[in-house]
Design an enzyme around this catalytic site. Sequence first.
Site, PDB file in Angstrom:
ATOM      1  CB  CYS A 145      -0.908   0.005   1.223  1.00 56.02           C
ATOM      2  SG  CYS A 145      -2.005   1.419   1.271  1.00 56.02           S
ATOM      3  CD  GLU A 183      -2.953  -9.766   0.888  1.00 55.16           C
ATOM      4  OE1 GLU A 183      -3.426  -9.469   1.984  1.00 55.16           O
ATOM      5  OE2 GLU A 183      -1.737  -9.745   0.652  1.00 55.16           O
ATOM      6  NE  ARG A 228      -0.852 -11.184   9.735  1.00 60.75           N
ATOM      7  CZ  ARG A 228       0.297 -10.683   9.305  1.00 60.75           C
ATOM      8  NH1 ARG A 228       0.402 -10.201   8.082  1.00 60.75           N
ATOM      9  NH2 ARG A 228       1.353 -10.656  10.079  1.00 60.75           N
ATOM     10  NE  ARG A 230      -3.176  -8.690   4.598  1.00 62.91           N
ATOM     11  CZ  ARG A 230      -2.112  -7.899   4.576  1.00 62.91           C
ATOM     12  NH1 ARG A 230      -1.634  -7.391   5.688  1.00 62.91           N
ATOM     13  NH2 ARG A 230      -1.536  -7.587   3.430  1.00 62.91           N
TER      14      ARG A 230
END
Length: 409
Positions: A145, A183, A228, A230
Amino acid sequence: MDGIVSADNFANIMGVSKAVLQKWENSGTFVPKKDGNGRKFFYVKDLLHVPEIREMVDSSWEQEMEVLPLRPYTSIELFAGAGGLALGMEKAGFSHVLLNEIDHDACATLQYNRPEWRVAEQDVRQISFKQFEGKVDFLSGGFPCQAFSYAGKQGGFNDTRGTLFFELARAVQEIKPKVFMGENVKGLAAHDGGRTLDTIKNAVKELGYTLVEPRVLRAIQFRVPQKRERLILIAIRNDLADKVQFYWPSPFHRVMTLRDAFYKGDLYDCDVPASDGQKYPLKKLKVMEMVPMGGYWRDLPIDVQREYMGGSFELEGGKTGMARRLSLDEPSLTLTCAPAQKQTERCHPIETRPLTVREYARIQTFPDEWMFSGTLSSQYKQIGNAVPVNLAYAVGRSLVRLLNDIERL
């Protein structure tokens, strides 16, 4: 789902902090019971009105485990890292035609474990994908990102230039797969007030694909002992999109914890193998020895808190990653690229040391035989950056189901 769920894991399922859980208890919204040791829990039967719990109880997990590809579906993956996503997709039934990764050690990891995979160790910007046009079913990439710039007015394909999402988009344009997936971190959804995601959505539309409404998946719901999250983006080529429907994977019936990760049980058929790991300097070791399982810096004596935290002691914010010892009865916090950094401490639950490489790998649900190349620091980084294998496997089964439906058209 088991008959009871701990209060901590209920908070994990709901995606809220323990402070929010305490507010719920104070207001009478969700009031836990207490066992003989004072630990808080809920009976699942008392939570069936909660959609997240009901979804776990009524899950179609077993039926979805039986989804098999009608034929071997071909795939290409960009930004493949150490292979977490690729391994999960392989388990679901995908056959990898090409994996691209720029990091040398990650490429060595992929080649060591899967010599038959074609791994391109180079900058994605230098690869032409035209040779694969119309020959590959599926394309994926966990694009890093980077900051998006908004030079153009439309926020479409050209506005993503200079970002690695643009390279994923270019690969889509050249390959024209039936389906593609991106993702990223959960934060992408809110980045720049949502404008980044809008830019991506417009680019997907320009490419001639229909985007399934993006969803943040919590790894703990898919047999991963880690908190986590995503953001998953799935897009179907326009000539197919109105004829099929994508179904997100159902959650598993319970939350996997570090106990499941480190010891023989439902997740692994043996205890975690011994492996290399970082060590604490003596001064830090003495501090960490005082932290109870599941605790962090606020559980230290006040004078030790002041010395350990230094200038940040007076600052606002929970700083809950500092001097943090994990708990065997909960999933791990999201793994970072290093287990012993002061801001993002990941201390073993019952031994006073950072997590080892194999413990890291198990928290990401890599199989024990999956070896990592490079220095110790590089191995931690590769594992910390990976998509959890079991999360990828769950999404992979949903994608196989989608491609089966396309195959039947």
